[in-house]
Design a protein around this motif. Structure first.
Motif, PDB file in Angstrom:
ATOM      1  N   THR A 162       0.847  -1.179   0.000  1.00  0.00           N
ATOM      2  CA  THR A 162       0.000   0.000   0.000  1.00  0.00           C
ATOM      3  C   THR A 162       0.889   1.237   0.000  1.00  0.00           C
ATOM      4  O   THR A 162       1.817   1.316   0.777  1.00  0.00           O
ATOM      5  N   SER A 163       0.602   2.167  -0.859  1.00  0.00           N
ATOM      6  CA  SER A 163       1.434   3.362  -0.912  1.00  0.00           C
ATOM      7  C   SER A 163       1.001   4.357   0.155  1.00  0.00           C
ATOM      8  O   SER A 163      -0.175   4.520   0.449  1.00  0.00           O
ATOM      9  N   GLU A 164       2.006   5.001   0.718  1.00  0.00           N
ATOM     10  CA  GLU A 164       1.768   6.015   1.736  1.00  0.00           C
ATOM     11  C   GLU A 164       1.822   7.373   1.061  1.00  0.00           C
ATOM     12  O   GLU A 164       2.548   7.564   0.092  1.00  0.00           O
ATOM     13  N   PRO A 165       1.054   8.347   1.557  1.00  0.00           N
ATOM     14  CA  PRO A 165       1.135   9.681   0.969  1.00  0.00           C
ATOM     15  C   PRO A 165       2.536  10.266   1.169  1.00  0.00           C
ATOM     16  O   PRO A 165       3.182  10.027   2.189  1.00  0.00           O
ATOM     17  N   ILE A 166       3.009  10.988   0.179  1.00  0.00           N
ATOM     18  CA  ILE A 166       4.337  11.599   0.269  1.00  0.00           C
ATOM     19  C   ILE A 166       4.240  12.830   1.158  1.00  0.00           C
ATOM     20  O   ILE A 166       3.478  13.746   0.885  1.00  0.00           O
ATOM     21  N   LYS A 167       5.027  12.816   2.232  1.00  0.00           N
ATOM     22  CA  LYS A 167       4.988  13.915   3.197  1.00  0.00           C
ATOM     23  C   LYS A 167       6.263  14.745   3.167  1.00  0.00           C
ATOM     24  O   LYS A 167       6.298  15.836   3.667  1.00  0.00           O
ATOM     25  N   SER A 168       7.312  14.213   2.589  1.00  0.00           N
ATOM     26  CA  SER A 168       8.609  14.864   2.619  1.00  0.00           C
ATOM     27  C   SER A 168       9.090  15.125   1.192  1.00  0.00           C
ATOM     28  O   SER A 168       8.809  14.339   0.286  1.00  0.00           O
ATOM     29  N   PRO A 169       9.853  16.213   1.001  1.00  0.00           N
ATOM     30  CA  PRO A 169      10.421  16.456  -0.325  1.00  0.00           C
ATOM     31  C   PRO A 169      11.623  15.557  -0.621  1.00  0.00           C
ATOM     32  O   PRO A 169      12.160  15.574  -1.712  1.00  0.00           O
ATOM     33  N   VAL A 170      12.027  14.741   0.376  1.00  0.00           N
ATOM     34  CA  VAL A 170      13.160  13.826   0.212  1.00  0.00           C
ATOM     35  C   VAL A 170      12.631  12.406   0.292  1.00  0.00           C
ATOM     36  O   VAL A 170      12.002  12.018   1.268  1.00  0.00           O
ATOM     37  N   LEU A 171      12.875  11.630  -0.771  1.00  0.00           N
ATOM     38  CA  LEU A 171      12.351  10.272  -0.836  1.00  0.00           C
ATOM     39  C   LEU A 171      13.475   9.254  -0.782  1.00  0.00           C
ATOM     40  O   LEU A 171      14.523   9.441  -1.405  1.00  0.00           O
ATOM     41  N   GLU A 172      13.236   8.198  -0.023  1.00  0.00           N
ATOM     42  CA  GLU A 172      14.140   7.063  -0.018  1.00  0.00           C
ATOM     43  C   GLU A 172      14.000   6.359  -1.369  1.00  0.00           C
ATOM     44  O   GLU A 172      13.030   6.571  -2.096  1.00  0.00           O
ATOM     45  N   LYS A 173      14.948   5.503  -1.686  1.00  0.00           N
ATOM     46  CA  LYS A 173      14.933   4.801  -2.966  1.00  0.00           C
ATOM     47  C   LYS A 173      13.618   4.050  -3.183  1.00  0.00           C
ATOM     48  O   LYS A 173      13.027   4.097  -4.263  1.00  0.00           O
ATOM     49  N   ARG A 174      13.146   3.363  -2.178  1.00  0.00           N
ATOM     50  CA  ARG A 174      11.892   2.607  -2.266  1.00  0.00           C
ATOM     51  C   ARG A 174      10.734   3.531  -2.614  1.00  0.00           C
ATOM     52  O   ARG A 174       9.903   3.226  -3.468  1.00  0.00           O
ATOM     53  N   GLN A 175      10.673   4.687  -1.965  1.00  0.00           N
ATOM     54  CA  GLN A 175       9.595   5.642  -2.211  1.00  0.00           C
ATOM     55  C   GLN A 175       9.688   6.227  -3.623  1.00  0.00           C
ATOM     56  O   GLN A 175       8.672   6.404  -4.293  1.00  0.00           O
ATOM     57  N   ALA A 176      10.908   6.537  -4.057  1.00  0.00           N
ATOM     58  CA  ALA A 176      11.102   7.098  -5.395  1.00  0.00           C
ATOM     59  C   ALA A 176      10.678   6.087  -6.458  1.00  0.00           C
ATOM     60  O   ALA A 176      10.006   6.433  -7.434  1.00  0.00           O
ATOM     61  N   ALA A 177      11.059   4.835  -6.265  1.00  0.00           N
ATOM     62  CA  ALA A 177      10.689   3.783  -7.213  1.00  0.00           C
ATOM     63  C   ALA A 177       9.170   3.647  -7.278  1.00  0.00           C
ATOM     64  O   ALA A 177       8.591   3.559  -8.365  1.00  0.00           O
ATOM     65  N   VAL A 193      19.202   9.245  -1.758  1.00  0.00           N
ATOM     66  CA  VAL A 193      17.851   9.794  -1.683  1.00  0.00           C
ATOM     67  C   VAL A 193      17.537  10.534  -2.979  1.00  0.00           C
ATOM     68  O   VAL A 193      18.434  10.864  -3.758  1.00  0.00           O
ATOM     69  N   TYR A 194      16.270  10.763  -3.185  1.00  0.00           N
ATOM     70  CA  TYR A 194      15.786  11.472  -4.366  1.00  0.00           C
ATOM     71  C   TYR A 194      14.968  12.667  -3.887  1.00  0.00           C
ATOM     72  O   TYR A 194      14.160  12.534  -2.966  1.00  0.00           O
ATOM     73  N   LEU A 195      15.173  13.801  -4.516  1.00  0.00           N
ATOM     74  CA  LEU A 195      14.394  14.983  -4.186  1.00  0.00           C
ATOM     75  C   LEU A 195      13.125  14.972  -5.035  1.00  0.00           C
ATOM     76  O   LEU A 195      13.186  14.789  -6.256  1.00  0.00           O
ATOM     77  N   LEU A 196      11.989  15.162  -4.396  1.00  0.00           N
ATOM     78  CA  LEU A 196      10.713  15.114  -5.097  1.00  0.00           C
ATOM     79  C   LEU A 196      10.693  16.106  -6.262  1.00  0.00           C
ATOM     80  O   LEU A 196      10.258  15.772  -7.365  1.00  0.00           O
ATOM     81  N   ASP A 197      11.184  17.317  -6.049  1.00  0.00           N
ATOM     82  CA  ASP A 197      11.215  18.313  -7.127  1.00  0.00           C
ATOM     83  C   ASP A 197      12.031  17.813  -8.316  1.00  0.00           C
ATOM     84  O   ASP A 197      11.649  18.020  -9.468  1.00  0.00           O
TER      85      ASP A 197
END
Length: 75
Positions: free
Chosen positions: A1-16, A46-50
């Motif tokens: 289940t995906s979690e809402p993005i709360k941070s402008p910095v994403l871990e690799k798993r979140q970015a994928a 990490v990946y920046l959301l922007d």
């Protein structure tokens, strides 16, 4: 289940997950020089959301002109 993005910095798993690819595909894309930019410090990546959004925008292609496509196919 995906979690809402709360941070402008994403871990690799979140970015994928955000991009709809596996972590392995994201790593392969980076190795081939075709993936989104990432930040690496120490052993953390990490990946920046922007940056992900800008990279996605750079991958965007315009609609195909139906008339041009038709004329090429019938030459």
């Amino acid at each position: 289940t995906s979690e809402p993005i709360k941070s402008p910095v994403l871990e690799k798993r979140q970015a994928a997950e955000f991009l709809g690819v596996s972590e392995r595909t994201l790593s392969r894309m980076h190795a081939e020089g075709i993936g989104p930019p990432r930040v690496q410090y120490s052993r953390r990546v990490v990946y920046l959301l922007d940056s992900l959004l800008l990279w996605l925008k750079s991958q965007e292609i315009g609609p195909i002109d139906d008339d041009r496509q038709f004329s090429r196919a019938h030459r």
